[in-house]
Design a protein around this motif. Structure first.
Motif, PDB file in Angstrom:
ATOM      1  N   GLY A 187       0.838  -1.194   0.000  1.00 56.61           N
ATOM      2  CA  GLY A 187       0.000   0.000   0.000  1.00 56.61           C
ATOM      3  C   GLY A 187       0.866   1.234   0.000  1.00 56.61           C
ATOM      4  N   ASP A 188       0.225   2.381   0.032  1.00 55.51           N
ATOM      5  CA  ASP A 188       0.953   3.639  -0.022  1.00 55.51           C
ATOM      6  C   ASP A 188       1.773   3.869   1.245  1.00 55.51           C
ATOM      7  N   GLU A 189       2.877   4.603   1.060  1.00 55.91           N
ATOM      8  CA  GLU A 189       3.748   4.973   2.166  1.00 55.91           C
ATOM      9  C   GLU A 189       4.100   6.451   2.059  1.00 55.91           C
ATOM     10  N   SER A 190       4.395   7.080   3.208  1.00 53.47           N
ATOM     11  CA  SER A 190       4.775   8.493   3.236  1.00 53.47           C
ATOM     12  C   SER A 190       5.753   8.712   4.369  1.00 53.47           C
ATOM     13  N   VAL A 191       6.953   9.151   4.011  1.00 53.49           N
ATOM     14  CA  VAL A 191       7.961   9.429   5.040  1.00 53.49           C
ATOM     15  C   VAL A 191       8.627  10.793   4.875  1.00 53.49           C
ATOM     16  N   ALA A 192       8.628  11.365   3.683  1.00 52.88           N
ATOM     17  CA  ALA A 192       9.468  12.528   3.404  1.00 52.88           C
ATOM     18  C   ALA A 192       8.756  13.845   3.676  1.00 52.88           C
ATOM     19  N   ASN A 193       9.336  14.648   4.569  1.00 52.21           N
ATOM     20  CA  ASN A 193       8.946  16.046   4.740  1.00 52.21           C
ATOM     21  C   ASN A 193       9.767  16.894   3.766  1.00 52.21           C
ATOM     22  N   SER A 194       9.777  18.218   3.941  1.00 56.84           N
ATOM     23  CA  SER A 194      10.507  19.074   2.998  1.00 56.84           C
ATOM     24  C   SER A 194      11.973  18.694   2.896  1.00 56.84           C
ATOM     25  N   ALA A 195      12.630  18.540   4.048  1.00 58.39           N
ATOM     26  CA  ALA A 195      14.052  18.197   4.022  1.00 58.39           C
ATOM     27  C   ALA A 195      14.275  16.824   3.412  1.00 58.39           C
ATOM     28  N   GLY A 196      13.377  15.896   3.701  1.00 60.00           N
ATOM     29  CA  GLY A 196      13.491  14.571   3.106  1.00 60.00           C
ATOM     30  C   GLY A 196      13.351  14.596   1.600  1.00 60.00           C
ATOM     31  N   ILE A 197      12.414  15.408   1.121  1.00 59.82           N
ATOM     32  CA  ILE A 197      12.194  15.520  -0.322  1.00 59.82           C
ATOM     33  C   ILE A 197      13.412  16.113  -1.016  1.00 59.82           C
ATOM     34  N   LEU A 198      13.987  17.154  -0.414  1.00 56.30           N
ATOM     35  CA  LEU A 198      15.053  17.903  -1.076  1.00 56.30           C
ATOM     36  C   LEU A 198      16.429  17.263  -0.945  1.00 56.30           C
ATOM     37  N   CYS A 199      16.604  16.390   0.055  1.00 57.79           N
ATOM     38  CA  CYS A 199      17.966  15.959   0.360  1.00 57.79           C
ATOM     39  C   CYS A 199      18.144  14.464   0.589  1.00 57.79           C
ATOM     40  N   HIS A 200      17.050  13.703   0.646  1.00 60.61           N
ATOM     41  CA  HIS A 200      17.167  12.288   0.988  1.00 60.61           C
ATOM     42  C   HIS A 200      16.427  11.438  -0.039  1.00 60.61           C
ATOM     43  N   PRO A 201      17.072  11.095  -1.139  1.00 62.61           N
ATOM     44  CA  PRO A 201      16.408  10.293  -2.172  1.00 62.61           C
ATOM     45  C   PRO A 201      15.848   8.973  -1.651  1.00 62.61           C
ATOM     46  N   ARG A 202      16.466   8.403  -0.625  1.00 61.33           N
ATOM     47  CA  ARG A 202      15.967   7.135  -0.073  1.00 61.33           C
ATOM     48  C   ARG A 202      14.598   7.285   0.583  1.00 61.33           C
ATOM     49  N   ALA A 203      14.195   8.527   0.820  1.00 55.80           N
ATOM     50  CA  ALA A 203      12.900   8.774   1.461  1.00 55.80           C
ATOM     51  C   ALA A 203      11.762   8.891   0.450  1.00 55.80           C
TER      52      ALA A 203
END
Length: 356
Positions: A187-203
């Protein structure tokens, strides 16, 4: 009319959303909580309605404001509900909601919705603010599934230190999340906030959640990630409405915490801590006066602050002062005040809002 203006660049807002969505690579919620981080939630939501995959707010009241403005896209309640009675409105308006505690889980189990709820089940992967502990997460999932009240369950967590790229905690949280959700139905997953989106491709997962970056403020250190490509959405500005000449050795403002070291031209600006400019901002905090950088001097008052005009002979009554915006970063001002840009943006009030 008092000349304090918050100019909101909706084209910059759209640019930032599109940049974040492209960086995340999949569906992304635009976070509009706290009145759109001080920018005006309804106006920002309407500006994004044709491109955003959905929105997120803190609570039911914020979601109902968006629905009343005509926003029909999905809206997630990041804090879920606080009382069981709120579930009726969640059902009526087709809202999505986080479930992060035993109490919220029980509310869902006891509800009688007209259609299945869309639930985002929060895992406490290490931040220890909210969410089910790893050892309890599977049981919470299966209880939701067995309740017959839920149509879909998105697995989610939240990072504590994603804005510090060199700190390993983010990677540890990702490992915890992946280990815990393994074995649960796909199913769907969500982990990345702004910093995760901009700097953490694994997120990168099915759903990103872009908050502060949506408004053009990077949560990351300078030069890190894609923060430099963001465009500030708010320009907070006012005007000089008084000028005086002071000799060397003269104090300025409350507390005599600034004393002139040379003959000084002082500009009085219509903005103070009651408007959202931080009282803790220190002498030297940057301002832009008629396009030239200068500094705050003296203590910020409730309705006024003072700036240094000594090296700007052309400046005077009527001169425009950018407090933060395109030339003066809100993060820079926040650093001088010992806080973060989020707080400054959320605190803006008594200003005339101009949308463009």
């Amino acid at each position: 009319m008092r000349p304090l203006i918050a100019t909101i660049r909706l084209d910059h807002l759209r640019h930032n959303y599109q940049l974040a969505r492209a960086a995340h690579g999949d569906k992304t919620l635009a976070v509009l909580k706290a009145n759109g981080y001080g920018h005006g939630a309804a106006r920002c939501g309407l500006a994004l309605a044709d491109i955003a995959d959905g929105f997120a707010v803190a609570c039911l009241e914020e979601a109902l404001e968006l629905r009343a403005a005509g926003i029909a896209k999905p809206i997630l309640l990041l804090e879920g509900v606080f009382e069981a009675e709120e579930l009726e409105a969640v059902d009526q308006h087709g809202l999505w909601m986080a479930v992060a505690s035993e109490e919220q889980l029980r509310m869902v189990e006891r509800a009688n919705p007209s259609r299945p709820f869309n639930v985002w089940l929060m895992l406490d992967s290490g931040m220890h603010r909210e969410g089910f502990l790893p050892e309890n997460y599977h049981a919470a999932w299966h209880r939701l599934e067995a309740s017959g009240k839920v149509g879909s369950i998105t697995k989610m967590t939240h990072f504590a230190r994603a804005d510090e790229p060199e700190v390993p905690m983010t990677f540890a949280q990702l490992e915890t999340f992946d280990a815990v959700v393994k074995g649960l139905p796909a199913g769907d997953e969500s982990v990345a906030n702004s910093a995760g989106i901009l700097c953490h491709p694994r997120a990168q997962r099915n759903w990103g959640r872009v908050g502060i970056a949506l408004y053009g403020v990077t949560p990351l250190p300078a030069g890190c990630g894609q923060g430099e490509a963001l465009r500030p959405v708010m320009r907070f500005s006012s005007k000089v409405f008084g000028v005086r000449e002071l000799a060397a050795g003269e104090p300025i403002g409350y507390g005599d915490n600034f004393v002139t070291e040379r003959p000084t031209r002082v500009g009085l600006v219509a903005c103070g801590y009651a408007d959202g400019y931080p009282r803790r901002a220190s002498t030297g905090s940057p301002v832009l006066i008629d396009g030239h950088r200068s500094r705050l001097i003296g203590r910020v008052s409730m309705d006024m602050l003072t700036v240094d005009l000594t090296d700007l002979p052309q400046a005077g009554v009527g001169s425009e002062v950018e407090l933060w915006g395109e030339a003066v970063s809100v993060n820079e001002v926040a650093a001088h005040a010992g806080t973060i840009g989020y707080e400054l943006l959320c605190n803006v009030k008594r200003a005339h809002f101009h949308y463009r």
